[in-house]
Design a protein around this motif. Structure first.
Motif, PDB file in Angstrom:
ATOM      1  N   THR A  90      46.013  73.983  45.518  1.00  0.00           N
ATOM      2  CA  THR A  90      46.181  74.672  46.786  1.00  0.00           C
ATOM      3  C   THR A  90      46.980  73.783  47.726  1.00  0.00           C
ATOM      4  O   THR A  90      47.001  72.563  47.572  1.00  0.00           O
ATOM      5  CB  THR A  90      44.829  75.031  47.433  1.00  0.00           C
ATOM      6  N   ALA A  91      47.641  74.395  48.686  1.00  0.00           N
ATOM      7  CA  ALA A  91      48.295  73.652  49.766  1.00  0.00           C
ATOM      8  C   ALA A  91      47.645  73.949  51.101  1.00  0.00           C
ATOM      9  O   ALA A  91      48.068  73.412  52.126  1.00  0.00           O
ATOM     10  CB  ALA A  91      49.783  73.998  49.821  1.00  0.00           C
ATOM     11  N   THR A  92      46.603  74.808  51.094  1.00  0.00           N
ATOM     12  CA  THR A  92      45.986  75.252  52.345  1.00  0.00           C
ATOM     13  C   THR A  92      44.467  75.181  52.263  1.00  0.00           C
ATOM     14  O   THR A  92      43.775  76.192  52.386  1.00  0.00           O
ATOM     15  CB  THR A  92      46.426  76.693  52.665  1.00  0.00           C
ATOM     16  N   PRO A  93      43.899  73.986  52.044  1.00  0.00           N
ATOM     17  CA  PRO A  93      42.446  73.860  51.928  1.00  0.00           C
ATOM     18  C   PRO A  93      41.763  74.053  53.284  1.00  0.00           C
ATOM     19  O   PRO A  93      42.403  73.923  54.342  1.00  0.00           O
ATOM     20  CB  PRO A  93      42.262  72.428  51.428  1.00  0.00           C
ATOM     21  N   GLU A  94      40.471  74.346  53.251  1.00  0.00           N
ATOM     22  CA  GLU A  94      39.726  74.418  54.517  1.00  0.00           C
ATOM     23  C   GLU A  94      39.647  73.044  55.175  1.00  0.00           C
ATOM     24  O   GLU A  94      39.768  72.907  56.388  1.00  0.00           O
ATOM     25  CB  GLU A  94      38.295  74.920  54.292  1.00  0.00           C
ATOM     26  N   TYR A  95      39.420  72.019  54.359  1.00  0.00           N
ATOM     27  CA  TYR A  95      39.213  70.667  54.877  1.00  0.00           C
ATOM     28  C   TYR A  95      40.024  69.672  54.058  1.00  0.00           C
ATOM     29  O   TYR A  95      40.359  69.919  52.897  1.00  0.00           O
ATOM     30  CB  TYR A  95      37.730  70.270  54.782  1.00  0.00           C
ATOM     31  N   THR A  96      40.288  68.525  54.669  1.00  0.00           N
ATOM     32  CA  THR A  96      40.859  67.435  53.892  1.00  0.00           C
ATOM     33  C   THR A  96      39.848  66.984  52.843  1.00  0.00           C
ATOM     34  O   THR A  96      40.191  66.771  51.687  1.00  0.00           O
ATOM     35  CB  THR A  96      41.241  66.262  54.814  1.00  0.00           C
ATOM     36  N   LEU A  97      38.603  66.840  53.248  1.00  0.00           N
ATOM     37  CA  LEU A  97      37.486  66.557  52.351  1.00  0.00           C
ATOM     38  C   LEU A  97      36.255  67.284  52.860  1.00  0.00           C
ATOM     39  O   LEU A  97      36.067  67.380  54.077  1.00  0.00           O
ATOM     40  CB  LEU A  97      37.191  65.045  52.294  1.00  0.00           C
ATOM     41  N   PRO A  98      35.395  67.810  52.000  1.00  0.00           N
ATOM     42  CA  PRO A  98      35.515  67.821  50.537  1.00  0.00           C
ATOM     43  C   PRO A  98      36.623  68.762  50.082  1.00  0.00           C
ATOM     44  O   PRO A  98      36.973  69.708  50.794  1.00  0.00           O
ATOM     45  CB  PRO A  98      34.143  68.316  50.081  1.00  0.00           C
ATOM     46  N   ASN A  99      37.159  68.496  48.902  1.00  0.00           N
ATOM     47  CA  ASN A  99      38.276  69.309  48.436  1.00  0.00           C
ATOM     48  C   ASN A  99      37.800  70.647  47.895  1.00  0.00           C
ATOM     49  O   ASN A  99      36.603  70.880  47.694  1.00  0.00           O
ATOM     50  CB  ASN A  99      39.131  68.537  47.422  1.00  0.00           C
ATOM     51  N   VAL A 100      38.761  71.540  47.671  1.00  0.00           N
ATOM     52  CA  VAL A 100      38.429  72.903  47.257  1.00  0.00           C
ATOM     53  C   VAL A 100      37.789  72.929  45.866  1.00  0.00           C
ATOM     54  O   VAL A 100      36.905  73.741  45.588  1.00  0.00           O
ATOM     55  CB  VAL A 100      39.682  73.801  47.300  1.00  0.00           C
ATOM     56  N   ALA A 101      38.197  72.020  44.980  1.00  0.00           N
ATOM     57  CA  ALA A 101      37.630  72.010  43.630  1.00  0.00           C
ATOM     58  C   ALA A 101      36.138  71.738  43.664  1.00  0.00           C
ATOM     59  O   ALA A 101      35.343  72.394  42.966  1.00  0.00           O
ATOM     60  CB  ALA A 101      38.342  70.968  42.768  1.00  0.00           C
ATOM     61  N   THR A 102      35.713  70.770  44.480  1.00  0.00           N
ATOM     62  CA  THR A 102      34.283  70.466  44.547  1.00  0.00           C
ATOM     63  C   THR A 102      33.521  71.531  45.322  1.00  0.00           C
ATOM     64  O   THR A 102      32.351  71.800  45.047  1.00  0.00           O
ATOM     65  CB  THR A 102      34.052  69.085  45.179  1.00  0.00           C
ATOM     66  N   THR A 103      34.186  72.164  46.296  1.00  0.00           N
ATOM     67  CA  THR A 103      33.540  73.273  47.008  1.00  0.00           C
ATOM     68  C   THR A 103      33.344  74.458  46.069  1.00  0.00           C
ATOM     69  O   THR A 103      32.291  75.112  46.069  1.00  0.00           O
ATOM     70  CB  THR A 103      34.376  73.683  48.228  1.00  0.00           C
ATOM     71  N   LEU A 104      34.351  74.741  45.238  1.00  0.00           N
ATOM     72  CA  LEU A 104      34.210  75.800  44.234  1.00  0.00           C
ATOM     73  C   LEU A 104      33.088  75.461  43.267  1.00  0.00           C
ATOM     74  O   LEU A 104      32.296  76.343  42.897  1.00  0.00           O
ATOM     75  CB  LEU A 104      35.532  75.969  43.488  1.00  0.00           C
ATOM     76  N   GLN A 105      33.015  74.224  42.854  1.00  0.00           N
ATOM     77  CA  GLN A 105      31.911  73.783  41.989  1.00  0.00           C
ATOM     78  C   GLN A 105      30.569  74.125  42.643  1.00  0.00           C
ATOM     79  O   GLN A 105      29.657  74.648  41.991  1.00  0.00           O
ATOM     80  CB  GLN A 105      32.010  72.274  41.763  1.00  0.00           C
ATOM     81  N   HIS A 106      30.447  73.834  43.931  1.00  0.00           N
ATOM     82  CA  HIS A 106      29.207  74.134  44.668  1.00  0.00           C
ATOM     83  C   HIS A 106      28.921  75.632  44.661  1.00  0.00           C
ATOM     84  O   HIS A 106      27.786  76.062  44.395  1.00  0.00           O
ATOM     85  CB  HIS A 106      29.351  73.626  46.103  1.00  0.00           C
ATOM     86  N   TYR A 107      29.947  76.444  44.921  1.00  0.00           N
ATOM     87  CA  TYR A 107      29.753  77.893  44.955  1.00  0.00           C
ATOM     88  C   TYR A 107      29.367  78.448  43.583  1.00  0.00           C
ATOM     89  O   TYR A 107      28.652  79.460  43.498  1.00  0.00           O
ATOM     90  CB  TYR A 107      31.020  78.587  45.450  1.00  0.00           C
ATOM     91  N   LEU A 108      29.831  77.811  42.521  1.00  0.00           N
ATOM     92  CA  LEU A 108      29.482  78.260  41.167  1.00  0.00           C
ATOM     93  C   LEU A 108      28.122  77.743  40.725  1.00  0.00           C
ATOM     94  O   LEU A 108      27.665  78.061  39.627  1.00  0.00           O
ATOM     95  CB  LEU A 108      30.559  77.815  40.168  1.00  0.00           C
ATOM     96  N   GLY A 109      27.481  76.936  41.570  1.00  0.00           N
ATOM     97  CA  GLY A 109      26.132  76.464  41.278  1.00  0.00           C
ATOM     98  C   GLY A 109      26.065  75.358  40.250  1.00  0.00           C
ATOM     99  O   GLY A 109      25.064  75.245  39.532  1.00  0.00           O
ATOM    100  N   LEU A 110      27.102  74.515  40.193  1.00  0.00           N
ATOM    101  CA  LEU A 110      27.165  73.476  39.173  1.00  0.00           C
ATOM    102  C   LEU A 110      26.823  72.120  39.778  1.00  0.00           C
ATOM    103  O   LEU A 110      27.505  71.640  40.684  1.00  0.00           O
ATOM    104  CB  LEU A 110      28.557  73.434  38.550  1.00  0.00           C
ATOM    105  N   GLU A 111      25.785  71.501  39.256  1.00  0.00           N
ATOM    106  CA  GLU A 111      25.379  70.185  39.739  1.00  0.00           C
ATOM    107  C   GLU A 111      26.403  69.116  39.376  1.00  0.00           C
ATOM    108  O   GLU A 111      26.736  68.244  40.165  1.00  0.00           O
ATOM    109  CB  GLU A 111      24.019  69.812  39.146  1.00  0.00           C
ATOM    110  N   SER A 112      26.919  69.205  38.134  1.00  0.00           N
ATOM    111  CA  SER A 112      27.832  68.167  37.660  1.00  0.00           C
ATOM    112  C   SER A 112      28.916  68.783  36.787  1.00  0.00           C
ATOM    113  O   SER A 112      28.618  69.526  35.850  1.00  0.00           O
ATOM    114  CB  SER A 112      27.062  67.106  36.861  1.00  0.00           C
TER     115      SER A 112
END
Length: 364
Positions: A90-112
């Motif tokens: 992405t070039a348009t994330p919500e935040y500099t950190l945390p990044n979109v990949a880890t936020t997506l991980q959170h939304y998918l319910g993945l601990e690790s």
């Protein structure tokens, strides 16, 4: 001894926010474009994550990525907890950190899970796809999710919100009519290869390192002190070098397509589909020949380009996966097809391409 793995795309997924905004509706908010300009950009509808009347955010980048991801996972018959790797561009994330990949991980319910974000746009998703493919091929991971998600409308909103549509600058209208928001995803899986695994070819280059940027998104970074940023006309501004992209863009397309064919050892007419967002837009297609493409190659492109620019607009990191999703779900891309996914990004004129043999049968 290293085990060879066969890497397959199992499915695609796509998501565009809200109802389509057609040109007549957009004109009410941002003013008209001349008919010949509209015909040139070829965008008929686009989807925005904002309400064009108020600028209110109706969804965000990471949630769009989640919607596309869940659709791809469902079509593949894969549960989120089977994922070993998530790569998001992405070039348009919500935040500099945390990044979109880890936020997506959170939304998918993945601990690790391994989670990587690439900061890119139109070319970045193909880079992300190849990064995942390499980790799958060498056995580092077995199942991966690769996502491209982009939200340009929040950046564009200050160009017209609270303004008389007739007072919106023409160059700003051109940008507003061109861009849309969306997210696309694919699920990949690797299995030990009993026979010869599918061959892939990959190309990647930045060919505008000494040129003026074709596109810039300025603001919200660390280029100058925050106090200076707050004095700008817009906190975040998108700049497009229209003359530069119009003249140099076709040359980048031609160079990318020709290098891709050479790397794969095929002529263009030996590919079944070339997923090339914006490849049919007049301001590119009409310039292929003058950019150095032989007449036979121009002819070979006819009927092979897969894109959906007219329906969704230019969607940055989501452009290639959304086009791929449209091609697969429409039956344009079928099992056994040799395809190319090709992305072109105008900021420093990056191109990237990957060829593969399509193996997924669309469910249902």
């Amino acid at each position: 001894m290293t085990t060879r793995h066969d890497v397959k795309i199992l499915s695609t997924g796509g998501y565009v926010p809200g109802d389509p905004i057609d040109n007549a509706t957009l004109e009410k908010y941002v003013g008209p474009l001349p008919d010949d300009v509209l015909e040139g950009i070829q965008v008929k509808t686009r989807h925005w994550m904002i309400d064009p009347a108020t600028g209110e955010h109706l969804i965000n980048n990471s949630r769009m990525a989640e919607r596309a991801s869940r659709q791809a996972l469902e079509r593949a018959g894969v549960e989120p907890d089977e994922l070993d790797l998530i790569v998001v561009c992405t070039a348009t994330p919500e935040y500099t950190l945390p990044n979109v990949a880890t936020t997506l991980q959170h939304y998918l319910g993945l601990e690790s899970v391994a989670a990587i974000e690439l900061r890119g746009a139109c070319a970045g998703w193909v880079q992300a796809l190849d990064l995942a493919r390499r980790q799958l091929a060498d056995g580092t991971v077995r199942t991966a999710l690769v996502v491209g998600s982009e939200v340009g409308s929040p950046i564009l909103a200050p160009l017209f919100l609270g303004k008389d549509p007739e007072r919106v600058r023409m160059r700003d209208r051109l940008t507003l009519y061109t861009f849309g928001d969306g997210a696309g995803a694919v699920v990949l899986r690797a299995e030990p290869a009993e026979e010869a695994a599918d061959s892939f070819a990959f190309v990647n280059a930045c060919v505008g390192g000494l040129r003026k940027p074709g596109m810039e998104i300025i603001g919200g970074g660390t280029d100058v002190p925050q106090a200076e940023q707050l004095k700008r006309r817009q906190l975040i501004q998108m700049k497009v070098d229209v003359p530069g992209t119009t003249t140099f863009g076709p040359q980048v397309f031609v160079r990318a397509i020709q290098e891709m064919a050479r790397k794969d050892g095929r002529t263009l007419d030996e590919f079944d589909a070339i997923v090339l967002p914006e490849g049919n837009a007049d301001y590119f297609a009409e310039e292929f020949a003058s950019a150095g493409m032989p007449a036979a190659d121009v002819k070979a492109l006819e009927g092979r380009i897969v894109e959906n620019l007219a329906d969704v607009g230019a969607t940055g990191s989501a452009a290639v996966p959304l086009s791929l999703d449209a091609g697969w779900t429409s039956g344009r891309i079928r099992p056994g097809d040799r395809i190319v996914v090709l992305g072109i990004e105008a900021s420093r004129y990056i191109y990237t391409g990957l060829s593969l043999t399509w193996q997924a049968t669309f469910p249902g």
